[in-house]
Design an enzyme around this catalytic site. Structure first.
Site, PDB file in Angstrom:
ATOM      1  CG  ASP A 112      41.553 -50.774 140.644  1.00  0.00           C
ATOM      2  OD1 ASP A 112      40.721 -50.859 139.724  1.00  0.00           O
ATOM      3  OD2 ASP A 112      42.661 -51.338 140.637  1.00  0.00           O
ATOM      4  CG  ASP A 213      38.562 -53.637 137.099  1.00  0.00           C
ATOM      5  OD1 ASP A 213      39.701 -54.089 136.940  1.00  0.00           O
ATOM      6  OD2 ASP A 213      37.537 -54.355 137.164  1.00  0.00           O
ATOM      7  CD  GLU A 262      41.740 -54.082 133.062  1.00  0.00           C
ATOM      8  OE1 GLU A 262      42.503 -55.047 133.149  1.00  0.00           O
ATOM      9  OE2 GLU A 262      40.593 -54.085 133.538  1.00  0.00           O
ATOM     10  CG  HIS A 330      46.707 -56.495 139.597  1.00  0.00           C
ATOM     11  ND1 HIS A 330      46.699 -55.399 138.759  1.00  0.00           N
ATOM     12  CD2 HIS A 330      45.450 -56.979 139.604  1.00  0.00           C
ATOM     13  CE1 HIS A 330      45.468 -55.231 138.294  1.00  0.00           C
ATOM     14  NE2 HIS A 330      44.693 -56.164 138.784  1.00  0.00           N
ATOM     15  CG  ASP A 331      45.215 -58.499 136.129  1.00  0.00           C
ATOM     16  OD1 ASP A 331      44.895 -59.061 137.193  1.00  0.00           O
ATOM     17  OD2 ASP A 331      44.578 -57.540 135.646  1.00  0.00           O
TER      18      ASP A 331
HETATM   19  C1  GLC Z   1      40.672 -56.387 135.811  1.00  0.00           C
HETATM   20  C2  GLC Z   1      41.633 -56.519 136.956  1.00  0.00           C
HETATM   21  C3  GLC Z   1      41.697 -57.951 137.360  1.00  0.00           C
HETATM   22  C4  GLC Z   1      40.331 -58.394 137.799  1.00  0.00           C
HETATM   23  C5  GLC Z   1      39.281 -58.086 136.724  1.00  0.00           C
HETATM   24  C6  GLC Z   1      37.898 -58.182 137.268  1.00  0.00           C
HETATM   25  O1  GLC Z   1      41.086 -57.044 134.672  1.00  0.00           O
HETATM   26  O2  GLC Z   1      42.877 -55.992 136.606  1.00  0.00           O
HETATM   27  O3  GLC Z   1      42.639 -58.177 138.369  1.00  0.00           O
HETATM   28  O4  GLC Z   1      40.329 -59.750 138.069  1.00  0.00           O
HETATM   29  O5  GLC Z   1      39.403 -56.799 136.206  1.00  0.00           O
HETATM   30  O6  GLC Z   1      37.591 -57.083 138.067  1.00  0.00           O
END
Ligand code: GLC
Ligand code: CA
Length: 557
Positions: A112, A213, A262, A330-331
């Site tokens: 990540d 991320d 992402e 995980h979200d």
């Molecule tokens: C992304 C991650 C999430 C995190 C956010 C801030 O959306 O997947 O889990 O809280 O970024 O880094």
């Protein structure tokens, strides 16, 4: 910081080197995967112990959520040292052993990369806060403010203002997530230089790529931008981001690694621009398909929305670019609870839909066992700061406590963060002590040992699908066409090349429903290859129920 870079022989960068198109990924949330040293927290050695399990499943690469030094305001997404491993997870030596062992098993590892923001405890931010003329001041976004008068009314993703007033210098700093996650100032070339050095350092270590991320937020609108309908518009894929993404891409290309960004707020109409031949990443995680539609307070997701959204992405990337396929991470809550009825049939039906679409599938830990949402009964059982904040906001608005809890937990990310269920021993075999988050109460029936006792287990269904994908060019490259687009619960599509066609037919519901194939279809040509239930010959009028899933194949010419 170790300098014992692992000697990995990299393949030369050729256009053909797109191993990730044939690959299946597996996401590991390390805090909840396997605890090897009895402290209730999953760790790197735990992952290492379980590599044979992952190999057995048939996956090709792992994406591991952040394992870097972090005060854990957002469970590792607030990084205080990019080049150190969090002591909860082990050491840099443990990481190198994991990487080596994974590579020996022919499993790749992607990490990540969290570079929209750091922790407020990162040395850069600690410096930045000190004075207006500190050399690190411009590493972050600061603006004139008073405690009552913040620079604008923009709202953060986790609730509340994007600005936090900071007394020492009487200005406010900017954060799109929590106040402990100040956003880096990407307009500052020094910041970019430091980030690029860090990225190279990890790549030199021999990792196989990155999940990047929150990357669609690194560019912001001018502070006087006025919000109209979308509260997050000022930092969602804002024009000007292109040049930063191009710089990143140049580094990734040098090392020929896999990248998945992402990309919240990137619509399917921009899918190829982000992932195609001229795009920035090999693929992106889009967030459209898993958006909540429907009633607040309902745990159920709309199958119709899911199907239409995924279809749009499949269509947009039909000829240029590539999809990252996922139903859970995980979200998000657990897919078998959101789109199914917590049953094994539903888990297998969803797996069938997911794994045979065009793109690189990502399986989230426990999805292959049909792990379900957690029955949260009290806010005390939750860890996710955004859920707790949401709950408190609802209470403050006057929502009765019970109702507020239901609404807040329904889509909480803690559902997917409960410890992995390895066996039926106390704490599900995840740990020998009370884990950091409760194990789901159903661990005695849903666990990894169970899979060996049942050759029709969800795990085995995943195994079969993965194998089938790997053996079948049409399931990697074949054209995707959605069938029965208007049906509310049947998810069906074909994957076709010049030589063969595959038909995926799934009822994502328990109800009995009828579908009709056009008369022009020669149904006897299709042979059934895989199902989660008894086989069923294709018929012009067909009845489907109970999350049944069928996969057929037809040879062309
Ligand atoms: C992304 C991650 C999430 C995190 C956010 C801030 O959306 O997947 O889990 O809280 O970024 O880094
Ligand atoms: Ca541990």
């Amino acid at each position: 910081m170790p300098n014992t870079a692992i000697d990995i022989k990299r393949q030369p960068l050729t256009e053909k080197n797109t191993w990730w198109k044939n690959a299946v990924g597996y996401q590991i949330y390390p805090r909840s995967f396997k605890d090897s040293n009895h402290d209730g927290i999953g760790d790197l050695n735990g992952i290492r112990q379980k590599l044979p399990y992952l190999k057995e499943l048939g996956i090709d690469f792992l994406w591991i959520n952040p394992i870097y030094a972090s005060p854990n305001a957002d469970n590792g997404y607030d990084i205080s040292d990019y080049q150190a491993i969090h002591e909860d997870f082990g050491t840099m030596d443990d990481f190198q052993s994991l990487l080596q062992e994974a590579h020996a098993l022919n499993l790749k590892i992607i990490m990540d990369l969290v570079v929209n923001h750091t922790s407020d405890q990162h040395p850069w931010f600690l410096e930045s806060r000190k004075s207006l003329d500190n050399p690190y001041r411009d590493y972050y976004h600061w603006a004139d403010a008073t405690p009552e008068q913040l620079p604008n009314d923009w709202q953060s993703f986790f609730g509340g203002s994007t600005w936090t007033y900071d007394e020492p210098t009487k200005q406010a700093y900017f954060h799109v997530f929590a106040k402990e996650q100040p956003d880096l100032n990407w307009t500052n070339p020094k910041v970019r230089h430091e980030i690029y050095q860090m990225i190279r350092w990890w790549l030199e270590l021999g990792i196989d790529g990155f999940r990047i991320d929150a990357i669609s937020h690194i560019q912001k609108e001018p502070w006087d931008f006025k919000i109209t309908d979308n509260p997050w518009a000022p930092f969602m894929n804002v024009t000007g981001i292109e040049s930063y993404l191009a710089e990143l891409k140049a580094i990734f290309n040098e090392y020929n690694v896999m990248t998945v960004g992402e990309a919240s707020g990137v619509p399917h109409s921009e899918a190829s621009a982000w992932t195609g031949d001229h795009g920035y990443f090999n693929m992106i995680f889009e967030l459209e398909h898993c958006q909540r539609v429907g009633e607040q307070g309902s745990q159920k997701g709309s199958i119709h929305h899911l199907k239409h959204s995924l279809n749009q992405w499949q269509t947009s990337l039909a000829t240029d670019g590539w999809n990252a396929l996922y139903l859970e991470n995980h979200d998000t809550p657990r897919s078998v609870s959101v789109y199914g009825d917590h049953s094994p049939e539903a888990a297998k039906a969803l797996a069938t839909v997911l794994l045979l679409m065009k793109g690189t599938p990502f399986i989230y830990q426990g999805q292959e066992l049909g792990m379900t949402n957690y029955p949260f009964n009290s806010i005390k059982e939750l860890d996710a700061a955004d859920t707790i904040h949401f709950y408190q906001t609802l209470l403050a608005e006057g929502t009765p406590a019970k109702e507020a809890l239901t609404i807040a937990v329904n889509w909480s990310r803690d559902h997917s963060r409960t410890p992995f269920q390895w066996d039926d021993s106390p704490f599900g075999g995840f740990s020998t002590v009370t884990p950091w988050l409760n194990v789901n109460k159903n661990y005695q029936t849903i666990n990894a040992v169970q899979k060996d006792q049942d050759k029709n287990s969800i795990f085995h269904h995943y195994q079969r699908l993965i194998r089938l994908r790997k053996e079948t060019d049409a399931l990697i490259h074949g054209e995707f066409t959605l069938l029965f687009p208007d049906h509310p619960t049947v998810f069906s599509y074909t994957r076709t090349t010049e030589t063969e066609s595959w038909l995926i037919l799934v009822q994502l519901d328990r109800e009995l429903t009828a579908i009709t194939f056009p008369d022009s279809w020669e149904l006897s040509d299709w042979e059934e290859v895989l199902a989660n239930t008894a086989c069923k010959a294709l018929q012009h009028e067909m009845m489907l129920s109970d999350y049944e899933a069928h996969v057929y194949r037809k040879v062309l010419n």
